[in-house]
Scaffold this active site. Sequence first.
Site, PDB file in Angstrom:
ATOM      1  N   GLY A  16       0.306  -4.899   0.617  1.00 13.87           N
ATOM      2  CA  GLY A  16      -0.871  -5.027  -0.261  1.00 13.87           C
ATOM      3  C   GLY A  16      -0.812  -5.749  -1.474  1.00 13.87           C
ATOM      4  CG  ASP A  26      -2.658  -4.800   6.026  1.00 12.90           C
ATOM      5  OD1 ASP A  26      -1.857  -5.071   5.601  1.00 12.90           O
ATOM      6  OD2 ASP A  26      -3.380  -3.645   5.954  1.00 12.90           O
ATOM      7  CD  GLU A  47       2.581  -5.823   6.237  1.00 12.62           C
ATOM      8  OE1 GLU A  47       2.019  -5.818   5.160  1.00 12.62           O
ATOM      9  OE2 GLU A  47       3.214  -6.880   6.533  1.00 12.62           O
ATOM     10  N   GLY A  64       0.946  -1.118  -0.059  1.00 10.07           N
ATOM     11  CA  GLY A  64       0.049   0.048  -0.245  1.00 10.07           C
ATOM     12  C   GLY A  64       0.781   1.143   0.089  1.00 10.07           C
TER      13      GLY A  64
END
Length: 354
Positions: free
Chosen positions: A116, A147, A139, A67
């Site tokens: 992502g 996530d 992350e 992301g």
Amino acid sequence: MSDDDSVLLHTEGRAGYLTLNRPRALNALNHAMVRRIDEALTAWEHDPAVATVVIGGAGTRGLCAGGDIRSIHDDARAGGGEASRAFWRDEYRLNARIARYTKPTVALMDGIVMGGGVGVSAHGDVRVVTDRSRIAMPETGIGFVPDVGGTYLLSRAPGEVGTHLALTGDAVGAADALLCGLADHFLPSERLPEFGAALAGSELPDALRRFAAPAPDGELAAHRGWIDACYAAGTVEEIVDRLERAGEQGAKEAAATLLSRSPTALKVTLAALRRARGLGTLEEVLDQEYRVSCTALGSPDLVEGVRAQIIDKDRNPRWSPSRLQDVPAAEVDRHFRPLGAAELGLAQSRPTAL
């Protein structure tokens, strides 16, 4: 580049081709890209001429680096996180939609595939890796938690391999991605364009039989002994202690990596993985990840981690707290509290268009 240019769409023969097109940003996902992908999936789902959807990335470096975390950093600092929460709502819904999509999706996981990028590829039907693939959920290095369904995928990897990858953020190649269940097939990178083009005129199983090949040897299988023994511990502190005492160079390096990561992110990640093992569906895990992400958005470690890694690039984050033993259990538990009316709510309804 306009929003429309950030995801390129075209159909040819039996296939719809979706190409992430921000090569200078390593195809990092933003909100406009998520919406455009979802719109394409809606159109092709109702187009009888499209039998297969192919997801790839522009440029030579990889499918997607994750992301747009610089935007998340700026939003957390200046905007209170509202834009980031809206982005995650749509991104996680897209991850679930890809997993339940009514037509086969083929992800070309060439080069760098992180964060992502894993979310838009590893939940699909056919995940293709190459000799250039480097796949990771990194992350914890920016004070965040895996996530986009990453805790779902890694919690279901063999033994404790997924715990190792989630906590360290280490990248793996093709064979290890196959071992972990992040991918299904290996192709030599030079044959990937030919394979993608062949999907326009071939049935998917036929194309896979023509192009798939055995993957080169990986690394993780040889280290399963110390990985499974060390990461089975109940706390991050005990995991680090076992790694340091394991008598293996790889374990020692893993311990050093963990001690460089955000202590809070490590503890929340371990709890998220263990809880994900007990959840039955991807949607339930995404609901949990949304709670965790929204809570982490207000943490000083996320802003500090992005500053150190992406903005100032000094690679010297000042975590708060800085030691594992100073992270209270209540702080970990806080990340999993229900959000009331702000819940993502995927487990209550199968994902549809955004």
